[in-house]
Motif scaffolding. Structure first.
Motif, mmCIF file in Angstrom:
data_model
loop_
_atom_site.group_PDB
_atom_site.id
_atom_site.type_symbol
_atom_site.label_atom_id
_atom_site.label_comp_id
_atom_site.label_asym_id
_atom_site.label_seq_id
_atom_site.Cartn_x
_atom_site.Cartn_y
_atom_site.Cartn_z
ATOM 1 N N SER A 54 0.748 -1.309 -0.365
ATOM 2 C CA SER A 54 -0.346 0.031 0.021
ATOM 3 C C SER A 54 0.747 1.144 0.008
ATOM 4 O O SER A 54 0.306 2.292 -0.245
ATOM 5 N N SER A 55 2.169 1.028 0.155
ATOM 6 C CA SER A 55 2.927 2.339 0.465
ATOM 7 C C SER A 55 4.011 2.466 -0.600
ATOM 8 O O SER A 55 3.835 3.792 -1.176
ATOM 9 N N VAL A 56 3.713 1.623 -1.810
ATOM 10 C CA VAL A 56 4.414 1.679 -3.443
ATOM 11 C C VAL A 56 3.829 1.469 -4.175
ATOM 12 O O VAL A 56 3.922 1.995 -5.786
ATOM 13 N N MET A 57 2.516 1.340 -3.900
ATOM 14 C CA MET A 57 1.619 0.382 -4.518
ATOM 15 C C MET A 57 0.310 1.838 -4.733
ATOM 16 O O MET A 57 -0.094 2.293 -3.733
ATOM 17 N N SER A 58 -0.472 2.771 -5.872
ATOM 18 C CA SER A 58 -1.618 2.907 -5.837
ATOM 19 C C SER A 58 -2.559 2.336 -5.667
ATOM 20 O O SER A 58 -2.573 0.968 -5.734
ATOM 21 N N PRO A 59 -3.878 3.527 -5.758
ATOM 22 C CA PRO A 59 -5.027 2.457 -5.315
ATOM 23 C C PRO A 59 -5.347 1.419 -6.172
ATOM 24 O O PRO A 59 -5.830 0.311 -5.959
ATOM 25 N N GLU A 60 -4.922 2.631 -7.679
ATOM 26 C CA GLU A 60 -5.050 1.498 -8.722
ATOM 27 C C GLU A 60 -5.085 -0.001 -8.929
ATOM 28 O O GLU A 60 -5.325 -0.969 -9.027
ATOM 29 N N MET A 61 -3.637 0.129 -8.398
ATOM 30 C CA MET A 61 -2.867 -0.746 -8.796
ATOM 31 C C MET A 61 -2.880 -2.234 -7.654
ATOM 32 O O MET A 61 -2.552 -3.247 -7.769
ATOM 33 N N LEU A 62 -2.657 -0.840 -7.039
ATOM 34 C CA LEU A 62 -3.028 -2.342 -5.904
ATOM 35 C C LEU A 62 -4.184 -3.345 -5.589
ATOM 36 O O LEU A 62 -4.238 -4.707 -5.691
ATOM 37 N N GLN A 63 -4.982 -2.351 -6.057
ATOM 38 C CA GLN A 63 -6.577 -2.849 -6.796
ATOM 39 C C GLN A 63 -5.817 -4.223 -7.562
ATOM 40 O O GLN A 63 -6.563 -5.800 -7.652
ATOM 41 N N THR A 64 -5.306 -3.995 -8.558
ATOM 42 C CA THR A 64 -5.158 -4.666 -10.026
ATOM 43 C C THR A 64 -4.793 -6.044 -10.151
ATOM 44 O O THR A 64 -4.547 -6.615 -10.310
ATOM 45 N N TYR A 65 -3.623 -5.590 -9.381
ATOM 46 C CA TYR A 65 -2.389 -6.766 -9.182
ATOM 47 C C TYR A 65 -1.286 -6.820 -7.889
ATOM 48 O O TYR A 65 -0.801 -7.901 -7.494
ATOM 49 N N GLY A 66 -1.892 -5.899 -7.624
ATOM 50 C CA GLY A 66 -0.941 -6.113 -5.970
ATOM 51 C C GLY A 66 -1.679 -6.750 -4.832
ATOM 52 O O GLY A 66 -0.850 -7.632 -4.482
ATOM 53 N N TRP A 67 -2.821 -7.460 -5.107
ATOM 54 C CA TRP A 67 -3.489 -8.266 -3.931
ATOM 55 C C TRP A 67 -2.774 -9.932 -4.019
ATOM 56 O O TRP A 67 -2.854 -10.828 -3.902
ATOM 57 N N ARG A 68 -2.716 -9.769 -5.427
ATOM 58 C CA ARG A 68 -1.928 -10.995 -6.177
ATOM 59 C C ARG A 68 -1.023 -11.139 -5.237
ATOM 60 O O ARG A 68 -0.247 -12.391 -5.517
ATOM 61 N N LEU A 69 -0.025 -9.978 -5.805
ATOM 62 C CA LEU A 69 1.575 -10.296 -5.306
ATOM 63 C C LEU A 69 1.230 -10.793 -3.648
ATOM 64 O O LEU A 69 1.707 -12.318 -3.922
ATOM 65 N N ALA A 70 0.692 -10.173 -2.834
ATOM 66 C CA ALA A 70 0.423 -10.846 -1.895
ATOM 67 C C ALA A 70 0.214 -12.428 -1.507
ATOM 68 O O ALA A 70 1.477 -13.441 -0.938
ATOM 69 N N PHE A 71 -0.560 -12.911 -2.265
ATOM 70 C CA PHE A 71 -0.428 -14.121 -2.226
ATOM 71 C C PHE A 71 0.580 -14.530 -2.820
ATOM 72 O O PHE A 71 0.590 -16.269 -2.267
ATOM 73 N N LEU A 72 1.026 -14.787 -4.269
ATOM 74 C CA LEU A 72 1.790 -15.456 -4.606
ATOM 75 C C LEU A 72 3.419 -15.226 -3.533
ATOM 76 O O LEU A 72 4.275 -16.501 -3.620
ATOM 77 N N ILE A 73 3.514 -14.708 -2.721
ATOM 78 C CA ILE A 73 4.194 -14.581 -2.137
ATOM 79 C C ILE A 73 3.623 -15.682 -1.250
ATOM 80 O O ILE A 73 5.307 -16.391 -0.564
ATOM 81 N N GLY A 74 2.847 -15.826 -0.172
ATOM 82 C CA GLY A 74 3.049 -17.673 0.441
ATOM 83 C C GLY A 74 3.122 -18.968 -0.779
ATOM 84 O O GLY A 74 3.766 -20.030 -0.127
#
Length: 406
Positions: A153-173
């Motif tokens: 959320s600090s390095v991404m805009s809200p639009e980026m977080l919604q588009t693919y940011g949350w997917r990155l969080a899952f892929l880390i796991g």
């Protein structure tokens, strides 16, 4: 920790996931659909608890833990890689709901075998602090998820977080899955071949022995209901801070990060205390303090929703509230015979989680919506804390330091 990271991270990104897979005419409708899917993961947890818990009692702890981890890995990859509703239509939410139910099955069969495993490898007078790593690992997972949220959320805009940011969080796991599978393959088994054979031959032993422990099981169900409401309302605070208190995403994730970090310390410290002073005192007195402090803490947070009130208010409740449940984990597993320990613990845990954990965030969101009162989460937490306190007061003492076990 890896398995709970995959399950809990969903709640941190409920808003973004709702926009991706559950478009609706209102923000409330999209969020409720997303949270309903979060709850779908709890529907299959009792099934996983029964199937994988009994499997662990009859075949072994290690095979059950490996199977649950593999299922969780497949589900997290599915959620992370599923195209959006805009890309494939109604197939997107169907796939996500199915994957979420697989996650629930896997996690339902995770807690019983691993808690039984920790009890069985620990020396009698260190069971509390060893079993503490079960709830502590869950809080490590939540803290890691919140930290990932803070960074994204600090390095991404809200639009980026919604588009693919949350997917990155899952892929880390998902990246950590091979390590988790390798690690579990190296664990020594705690049930001998003879014990597994006896457990398979005496198929009625689970039912017969469970009946002898009805009182403990009922009390455990009440305590777990209280604990899971507290846990999943706490995990909801990221969404609550953003949608109700209207603070920034980075502050909301920071609050979750600090609260969950304090719960890690509280869980291990609670286990250490339970080994020295017994299970009951460490269950009862901190729970009473939580009951007294919940409403004043929420009142402070709502009246002055800033960084300090959020961090201290939720932080204090999180730390004190984590102390009793480590002692409970040890008390419940110690009270159960080994040949039904994995199955009974997993089943009772999963039933409580499915019934109360899967609905906690929906209930809080609904209460906030229909009352318009930002203090609504505290009402639900007070009810849960009261039920837990009563059950903890009635739970039998099992600590070796109290009962004289050598």
């Amino acid at each position: 920790m890896l398995e709970f990271y995959d399950f809990i991270t969903y709640s941190f990104f409920a808003i973004e996931i709702g926009h991706t897979f559950f478009p609706a005419q209102s923000e409330y409708g999209s969020l409720m659909l997303s949270l309903a899917t979060f709850g779908a993961g709890f529907v299959t947890r009792p099934i996983g608890g029964v199937v994988l818990g009994i499997f662990s009692d009859r075949v072994g702890r290690r095979p059950a833990m490996l199977l649950s981890f593999a299922l969780m890995g497949a589900a997290i990859l599915t959620i992370a890689l599923t195209p959006s509703y805009a890309a494939i239509g109604v197939a997107a939410p169907i796939v996500v709901i199915a994957a979420r139910m697989v996650q629930g099955f896997a996690l339902g069969g995770e807690v019983g075998p691993t808690t039984a495993y920790l009890i069985e490898i620990a020396s009698p007078r260190r069971r509390g602090v060893v079993v503490a790593w079960q709830p502590a690992s869950q809080e490590i997972a939540a803290t890691t998820g919140a930290l990932v949220g803070v960074i994204l959320s600090s390095v991404m805009s809200p639009e980026m977080l919604q588009t693919y940011g949350w997917r990155l969080a899952f892929l880390i796991g998902a990246v950590c899955l091979p390590f988790g599978l390798w690690m579990r393959r190296t664990l020594p088994e705690t049930i001998s071949h003879g014990e597994r054979a006896a457990g398979s031959a005496e198929s009625s032993s689970h039912v017969a022995l469970a009946r002898r422990h009805v009182r403990v099981i009922v009390l455990a169900l009440m305590i777990l209901a209280s604990g899971t409401i507290s846990t999943y309302v706490t995990q909801y605070m990221t969404t609550y801070a953003k949608t109700t208190l209207h603070v920034s995403s980075s502050l909301a994730f920071t609050v979750s990060l600090v609260s969950n970090g304090l719960q890690i310390i509280g869980a291990v410290f609670g286990g250490w205390l339970a080994d020295r002073f017994g299970r009951k005192p460490i269950m009862f007195w901190p729970q009473l303090v939580v009951l007294v402090l919940t409403y004043p803490a929420f009142l402070w947070i709502v009246q002055a929703p800033g960084a300090w009130s959020l961090l201290f208010g939720f932080g204090i409740l999180s730390f004190i509230g984590s102390l009793p449940f480590t002692a409970f984990y040890a008390a419940f597993t110690e009270a159960l015979p080994q040949n039904i320990r994995g199955g009974v613990f997993a089943t009772i845990y999963a039933v409580a989680i499915a019934t109360f954990g899967g609905t906690a965030q929906l209930v809080v969101t609904w209460l906030l919506h229909v009352t318009g009162d930002p203090l609504a989460p505290s009402w639900y937490l007070l009810l849960a804390a009261t039920v837990g306190l009563i059950a903890m007061g009635l739970m039998p003492e099992t600590a070796p330091v109290k009962v004289g076990e050598r």
